[in-house]
Design an enzyme around this catalytic site. Structure first.
Site, PDB file in Angstrom:
ATOM      1  N   THR A  26     -37.611  15.826  18.217  1.00  0.00           N
ATOM      2  CA  THR A  26     -38.038  14.790  19.154  1.00  0.00           C
ATOM      3  C   THR A  26     -37.072  14.777  20.326  1.00  0.00           C
ATOM      4  O   THR A  26     -35.884  14.484  20.163  1.00  0.00           O
ATOM      5  CB  THR A  26     -38.056  13.417  18.472  1.00  0.00           C
ATOM      6  OG1 THR A  26     -38.959  13.455  17.361  1.00  0.00           O
ATOM      7  CG2 THR A  26     -38.502  12.330  19.451  1.00  0.00           C
ATOM      8  N   LYS A  85     -45.531  12.524  21.149  1.00  0.00           N
ATOM      9  CA  LYS A  85     -44.598  12.191  20.076  1.00  0.00           C
ATOM     10  C   LYS A  85     -43.811  10.924  20.409  1.00  0.00           C
ATOM     11  O   LYS A  85     -43.560  10.089  19.523  1.00  0.00           O
ATOM     12  CB  LYS A  85     -43.632  13.355  19.868  1.00  0.00           C
ATOM     13  CG  LYS A  85     -42.501  13.089  18.882  1.00  0.00           C
ATOM     14  CD  LYS A  85     -42.970  12.910  17.447  1.00  0.00           C
ATOM     15  CE  LYS A  85     -41.795  12.881  16.485  1.00  0.00           C
ATOM     16  NZ  LYS A  85     -42.199  12.718  15.086  1.00  0.00           N
ATOM     17  N   LYS A 110     -31.836   6.924  18.150  1.00  0.00           N
ATOM     18  CA  LYS A 110     -32.034   8.074  19.042  1.00  0.00           C
ATOM     19  C   LYS A 110     -33.412   8.042  19.692  1.00  0.00           C
ATOM     20  O   LYS A 110     -33.540   8.134  20.925  1.00  0.00           O
ATOM     21  CB  LYS A 110     -31.862   9.374  18.259  1.00  0.00           C
ATOM     22  CG  LYS A 110     -32.262  10.637  19.034  1.00  0.00           C
ATOM     23  CD  LYS A 110     -32.179  11.874  18.161  1.00  0.00           C
ATOM     24  CE  LYS A 110     -33.272  11.971  17.128  1.00  0.00           C
ATOM     25  NZ  LYS A 110     -34.578  12.375  17.710  1.00  0.00           N
TER      26      LYS A 110
END
Length: 304
Positions: free
Chosen positions: A98, A174, A242
């Site tokens: 990601t 995503k 994150k």
């Protein structure tokens, strides 16, 4: 067409499951991870391993990067023992971490400049689906890249979404998924904290909500971790620190305010700051425990 030899960089929960699923599908798979224990486990389960990412280049014409973040992607591809310089022209890289869409776009351009193909291909589905080869892949890239990766994609995923002809689109979708996943986990934790504070039996609450309109996939999947008092990480708190930070990076680039995502990020950041960063992401509920003194289910409890 059955591909060649497949390299997998990153033998964590998702990477190990994917590598083993590819082995089951008949591929010759070589793994690499910085963890010697992970490499040894993969060898015990029938795979081969090398001692550096660069060592995959001479043996593989397709490599999956199933690492944590863009910094790790940079190290793997362009570091002192970088993989990119050892791959033959025309080799394919499936970049599965990601990362920010802007980074994915720039990375695709850099690799194209080295005569390498790339699919921007973040994964979704968790460790169990990785192991069974039933992931969802949010992908984008050139038609040549899809042809080169077709057989591997079919073996590792139940659904492959083709979202565009250049890297960046896969990572964009995503991020939307991670926005929702993070918000839903944080909301599930807060809702359970509310119910517990009001004196509702948590097992009963879980049963009612999972049969009511307030349910979500994340509520149904993560709350059992809370009910069992089991915070062994399947996906850690720090992953959402994150990922939600990447969501905000994209928002800043687009000048789009996202206050709901901001609130979820603050809860995960608070959990990480309290020393819970490596626990399961459901441990975000412990923020409420520390603030209000609620009694969470103890370890070894089971869902009714």
């Amino acid at each position: 067409m059955q591909t060649k030899t497949v390299g997998v960089v990153g033998l964590g929960a998702m990477g190990m499951g994917t590598a083993l699923a590819l082995l089951d599908a008949g591929f010759d798979v070589i793994g690499y991870d910085v963890s010697e224990a992970a490499r040894e486990r993969f060898v015990r389960d029938g795979g081969r391993c090398v001692s550096s990412a660069a060592a995959l280049g001479p043996e593989c014409d397709l490599v999956l990067l199933i690492v944590v973040n863009a910094d790790q992607v940079e190290t793997v591809l362009f570091g002192a023992q970088g993989l990119a310089g050892t791959l033959a022209a025309g080799s394919l890289i499936l970049q599965c971490a990601t990362v920010a869409p802007s980074y994915a776009t720039a990375l695709g351009e850099r690799l194209e400049g080295q005569d390498l193909l790339m699919l921007d291909s973040p994964l979704s589905g968790g460790a169990a689906k990785a192991r069974s080869g039933k992931l969802s892949i949010m992908s984008s890239g050139s038609s040549m890249a899809y042809v080169a990766g077709e057989s591997v994609l079919a073996a590792m995923a139940e659904t492959v979404y083709r979202l565009g002809d250049t890297p960046g689109a896969g990572s964009s979708v995503k991020l939307v998924n991670q926005h929702l996943a993070g918000v839903h986990i944080a909301a599930a934790a807060e809702a359970m904290a509310l119910g517990i504070r009001m004196g509702i039996d948590p097992d009963t609450l879980y049963d009612v909500i999972t049969h009511s309109a307030g349910n979500s996939w994340m509520f149904e999947n993560r709350v059992p971790h809370i009910l069992k008092g089991d915070y062994a990480p399947l996906s850690a708190v720090d992953i959402f620190v994150k990922d939600l930070n990447i969501v905000h990076q994209a928002g800043r680039e687009l000048k789009l305010s996202m206050p709901v995502a901001a609130s979820a990020l603050q809860q995960f950041t608070a959990a990480s700051g309290a020393g819970l960063g490596r626990e399961d992401d459901s441990a975000v509920i412990k923020v409420y425990q520390r603030l209000s003194g609620i009694n969470l289910p103890a370890a070894n409890d089971t869902v009714a």
